[in-house]
Scaffold this active site. Structure first.
Site, mmCIF file in Angstrom:
data_model
loop_
_atom_site.group_PDB
_atom_site.id
_atom_site.type_symbol
_atom_site.label_atom_id
_atom_site.label_comp_id
_atom_site.label_asym_id
_atom_site.label_seq_id
_atom_site.Cartn_x
_atom_site.Cartn_y
_atom_site.Cartn_z
ATOM 1 N N HIS A 152 1.098 -1.262 0.051
ATOM 2 C CA HIS A 152 -0.097 0.164 0.143
ATOM 3 C C HIS A 152 0.790 1.154 0.143
ATOM 4 O O HIS A 152 1.813 1.638 0.629
ATOM 5 C CB HIS A 152 -1.209 0.011 0.980
ATOM 6 C CG HIS A 152 -2.055 -1.127 1.328
ATOM 7 N ND1 HIS A 152 -3.296 -0.938 2.302
ATOM 8 C CD2 HIS A 152 -1.685 -2.552 -0.056
ATOM 9 C CE1 HIS A 152 -4.101 -2.155 1.584
ATOM 10 N NE2 HIS A 152 -3.774 -2.677 0.201
ATOM 11 N N GLU A 200 1.205 3.765 1.872
ATOM 12 C CA GLU A 200 1.558 4.086 3.149
ATOM 13 C C GLU A 200 3.568 3.122 3.808
ATOM 14 O O GLU A 200 3.783 4.103 4.484
ATOM 15 C CB GLU A 200 0.665 4.254 4.397
ATOM 16 C CG GLU A 200 -0.658 5.253 4.071
ATOM 17 C CD GLU A 200 -1.403 4.612 3.615
ATOM 18 O OE1 GLU A 200 -1.579 3.905 1.935
ATOM 19 O OE2 GLU A 200 -3.133 5.095 3.877
ATOM 20 N N CYS A 233 -6.128 2.548 5.956
ATOM 21 C CA CYS A 233 -6.604 0.964 6.405
ATOM 22 C C CYS A 233 -5.965 0.072 7.538
ATOM 23 O O CYS A 233 -4.939 0.829 7.721
ATOM 24 C CB CYS A 233 -6.452 -0.389 5.359
ATOM 25 S SG CYS A 233 -4.680 -1.073 4.888
ATOM 26 N N CYS A 292 -1.951 -0.362 7.736
ATOM 27 C CA CYS A 292 -1.047 0.341 7.122
ATOM 28 C C CYS A 292 -1.443 1.973 8.440
ATOM 29 O O CYS A 292 0.222 2.829 9.039
ATOM 30 C CB CYS A 292 -1.624 1.968 5.949
ATOM 31 S SG CYS A 292 -1.184 1.103 4.420
#
Lengths: 156, 156
Positions: free
Chosen positions: B53, B55, B83, B86
């Site tokens: 992801h 991040e 999410c 993260c």
């Protein structure tokens, strides 16, 4: 019992790699069709990577090996109940089943933040220790709209 | 305002990299002392890495660049509310402040599981969709005891 053999491998990794100075005492293996396809151990301090928990490392290796971002036929064995980061990673990887040994409370007792993190993640943003602020949503939403209308997207 | 400049860079990454087919419409930057030290975008489908992801990618790059596993003087700008994976990674990286634009509900509306995952992570294991089973705790606890008595450990 096969499950116990795989868990013992995860536990062995948790011990051996810690003793080699790689990081915290955590190990994990990803198993597909009765074979280990990913091995992981905590590398946070040795790799300077706070995301390098045993489960994340094992998932990344399994995906590399199987050439996929979906591990929906795999099982994860981890020497400790996954923290929220690793638990969510397990969902994103579509792994349907997890075996674990130590608990988040066992981890908290030896100085890891797992239990604290479960409480924080469950809180609304305004009540977390982490400062979170929102800005520019309208501009960011434009990217989401592009995604929606993109005919070439690969959903996951 | 400086914050807006960094957020606009995160949003720009979310658009450009999605349009290049790298993955979902998410971008992030890590900022230290007014400089970008890590850039990330979603690479799940292009890198076959469900943990990639925006991040996580930005945090890993910032740690590589700063040669540390602690980003306690950094700020994260992300084009969407993190999410749970993260969010927990942000805590593990000791980042004290996060700016976000889109929300988890915006993400859910375009087909991403963020809101679902927040509910799952908050549930006791027995009530999750993911099957979780415990075994061999006594054997795994031995590794935790070794950690406790290890004089060379690097806590984090």
């Amino acid at each position: 019992m096969r499950n116990l053999r795989f868990m013992r491998e995860a536990i062995r990794l948790s011990m051996r790699k810690m003793q080699q100075g790689k990081g915290g005492p955590f190990g994990a293996v990803v198993v597909c069709n009765g074979k280990v396809v990913g091995r992981g151990w905590n590398k946070v301090t040795s790799a300077n990577d706070p995301t390098a928990h045993a489960e994340i490392v094992a998932i990344r290796e399994a995906c590399r090996k199987l050439n996929t971002f979906r591990l929906d036929r795999c099982v994860l064995y981890t020497s400790c109940e996954p923290c929220p980061m690793c638990l969510a990673a397990i969902y994103w990887a579509r792994i349907p089943k997890v075996y674990y040994a130590n608990t988040r409370r066992d981890a908290a007792r030896i100085g890891f933040d797992d239990a604290f993190l479960y409480r924080e993640v469950a809180r609304p943003a305004a009540r977390r220790k982490l400062a979170m602020r929102q800005c520019l949503r309208a501009e960011a939403l434009a990217a989401f709209r592009l995604w929606e209308s993109n005919p070439n997207k690969i959903p996951y």
